[in-house]
Write a protein that holds these residues in place. Sequence first.
Motif, PDB file in Angstrom:
ATOM      1  N   GLY A  25      -4.459 -14.315   1.234  1.00 40.43           N
ATOM      2  CA  GLY A  25      -4.133 -13.282   2.225  1.00 40.43           C
ATOM      3  C   GLY A  25      -3.379 -12.120   1.609  1.00 40.43           C
ATOM      4  O   GLY A  25      -3.650 -10.955   1.898  1.00 40.43           O
ATOM      5  N   LEU A  26      -2.434 -12.439   0.734  1.00 43.75           N
ATOM      6  CA  LEU A  26      -1.660 -11.392   0.067  1.00 43.75           C
ATOM      7  C   LEU A  26      -2.562 -10.515  -0.796  1.00 43.75           C
ATOM      8  O   LEU A  26      -2.437  -9.282  -0.795  1.00 43.75           O
ATOM      9  N   VAL A  27      -3.479 -11.123  -1.513  1.00 50.95           N
ATOM     10  CA  VAL A  27      -4.420 -10.368  -2.345  1.00 50.95           C
ATOM     11  C   VAL A  27      -5.294  -9.473  -1.465  1.00 50.95           C
ATOM     12  O   VAL A  27      -5.517  -8.296  -1.778  1.00 50.95           O
ATOM     13  N   LEU A  28      -5.797 -10.000  -0.351  1.00 47.29           N
ATOM     14  CA  LEU A  28      -6.649  -9.211   0.548  1.00 47.29           C
ATOM     15  C   LEU A  28      -5.889  -8.053   1.177  1.00 47.29           C
ATOM     16  O   LEU A  28      -6.407  -6.936   1.268  1.00 47.29           O
ATOM     17  N   ILE A  29      -4.662  -8.292   1.586  1.00 47.32           N
ATOM     18  CA  ILE A  29      -3.856  -7.216   2.185  1.00 47.32           C
ATOM     19  C   ILE A  29      -3.561  -6.132   1.144  1.00 47.32           C
ATOM     20  O   ILE A  29      -3.654  -4.938   1.432  1.00 47.32           O
ATOM     21  N   THR A  30      -3.239  -6.541  -0.076  1.00 52.20           N
ATOM     22  CA  THR A  30      -2.987  -5.573  -1.144  1.00 52.20           C
ATOM     23  C   THR A  30      -4.238  -4.736  -1.418  1.00 52.20           C
ATOM     24  O   THR A  30      -4.162  -3.511  -1.574  1.00 52.20           O
ATOM     25  N   ALA A  31      -5.399  -5.402  -1.471  1.00 55.14           N
ATOM     26  CA  ALA A  31      -6.654  -4.681  -1.700  1.00 55.14           C
ATOM     27  C   ALA A  31      -6.943  -3.711  -0.560  1.00 55.14           C
ATOM     28  O   ALA A  31      -7.384  -2.579  -0.783  1.00 55.14           O
ATOM     29  N   LEU A  32      -6.680  -4.148   0.674  1.00 48.75           N
ATOM     30  CA  LEU A  32      -6.912  -3.287   1.839  1.00 48.75           C
ATOM     31  C   LEU A  32      -6.029  -2.041   1.785  1.00 48.75           C
ATOM     32  O   LEU A  32      -6.505  -0.925   1.974  1.00 48.75           O
ATOM     33  N   PHE A  33      -4.739  -2.223   1.507  1.00 48.80           N
ATOM     34  CA  PHE A  33      -3.837  -1.074   1.433  1.00 48.80           C
ATOM     35  C   PHE A  33      -4.188  -0.152   0.265  1.00 48.80           C
ATOM     36  O   PHE A  33      -4.089   1.064   0.378  1.00 48.80           O
ATOM     37  N   SER A  34      -4.613  -0.716  -0.843  1.00 50.96           N
ATOM     38  CA  SER A  34      -5.033   0.108  -1.975  1.00 50.96           C
ATOM     39  C   SER A  34      -6.256   0.940  -1.622  1.00 50.96           C
ATOM     40  O   SER A  34      -6.337   2.123  -1.948  1.00 50.96           O
ATOM     41  N   ALA A  35      -7.222   0.329  -0.947  1.00 49.20           N
ATOM     42  CA  ALA A  35      -8.420   1.059  -0.531  1.00 49.20           C
ATOM     43  C   ALA A  35      -8.070   2.158   0.460  1.00 49.20           C
ATOM     44  O   ALA A  35      -8.572   3.283   0.368  1.00 49.20           O
ATOM     45  N   MET A  36      -7.184   1.849   1.421  1.00 53.45           N
ATOM     46  CA  MET A  36      -6.776   2.862   2.405  1.00 53.45           C
ATOM     47  C   MET A  36      -6.069   4.025   1.713  1.00 53.45           C
ATOM     48  O   MET A  36      -6.304   5.189   2.046  1.00 53.45           O
ATOM     49  N   ASN A  37      -5.214   3.726   0.759  1.00 56.52           N
ATOM     50  CA  ASN A  37      -4.506   4.764   0.010  1.00 56.52           C
ATOM     51  C   ASN A  37      -5.491   5.647  -0.744  1.00 56.52           C
ATOM     52  O   ASN A  37      -5.382   6.877  -0.738  1.00 56.52           O
ATOM     53  N   TYR A  38      -6.477   5.035  -1.387  1.00 52.89           N
ATOM     54  CA  TYR A  38      -7.488   5.783  -2.137  1.00 52.89           C
ATOM     55  C   TYR A  38      -8.253   6.719  -1.205  1.00 52.89           C
ATOM     56  O   TYR A  38      -8.433   7.900  -1.505  1.00 52.89           O
ATOM     57  N   TRP A  39      -8.721   6.194  -0.073  1.00 52.47           N
ATOM     58  CA  TRP A  39      -9.507   7.011   0.849  1.00 52.47           C
ATOM     59  C   TRP A  39      -8.677   8.138   1.452  1.00 52.47           C
ATOM     60  O   TRP A  39      -9.175   9.251   1.654  1.00 52.47           O
ATOM     61  N   ASN A  40      -7.407   7.865   1.726  1.00 50.71           N
ATOM     62  CA  ASN A  40      -6.550   8.930   2.262  1.00 50.71           C
ATOM     63  C   ASN A  40      -6.322  10.030   1.234  1.00 50.71           C
ATOM     64  O   ASN A  40      -6.357  11.221   1.570  1.00 50.71           O
ATOM     65  N   ARG A  41      -6.089   9.648  -0.032  1.00 46.33           N
ATOM     66  CA  ARG A  41      -5.922  10.662  -1.068  1.00 46.33           C
ATOM     67  C   ARG A  41      -7.195  11.473  -1.260  1.00 46.33           C
ATOM     68  O   ARG A  41      -7.153  12.687  -1.451  1.00 46.33           O
TER      69      ARG A  41
END
Length: 125
Positions: A25-41
């Motif tokens: 779960g921690l790995v998935l949440i980290t990946a999700l936040f990283s993807a969201m950060n990338y798309w926002n940038r």
Amino acid sequence: FESVTLIKDSTQTTYLWIGVGGGVGLVLITALFSAMNYWNRLKIRRLNENRFREIRKEVDKQADSAGCKLAFGMALVSARDFLAAGILIPFEDLRDEKKIKIIDKHAQAKVLVKDHPIIFFSHQW
């Protein structure tokens, strides 16, 4: 098989599954936040690029309509002549050999850059 320890207690199995599930779960949440950060940038970058293009079009439009002169004229030499020389040639020599083009109006520069990319070099006198 003597060195293999089997988990006989169900609470140990439960803790194991909770630990594994929490890690995944921690790995998935980290990946999700990283993807969201990338798309926002990426989105912000595109918005900034579009805004820059809009501002540039407006500046070009105003400069064209006013017949603006450049604050500093450009003395241009073709890349072919520049590279063939191998050294910086004095302005006067380039002028005498008719190898220099002087641009001092925005409209002239805009027309020229459509067919000939301009690379800016500067050196201190």
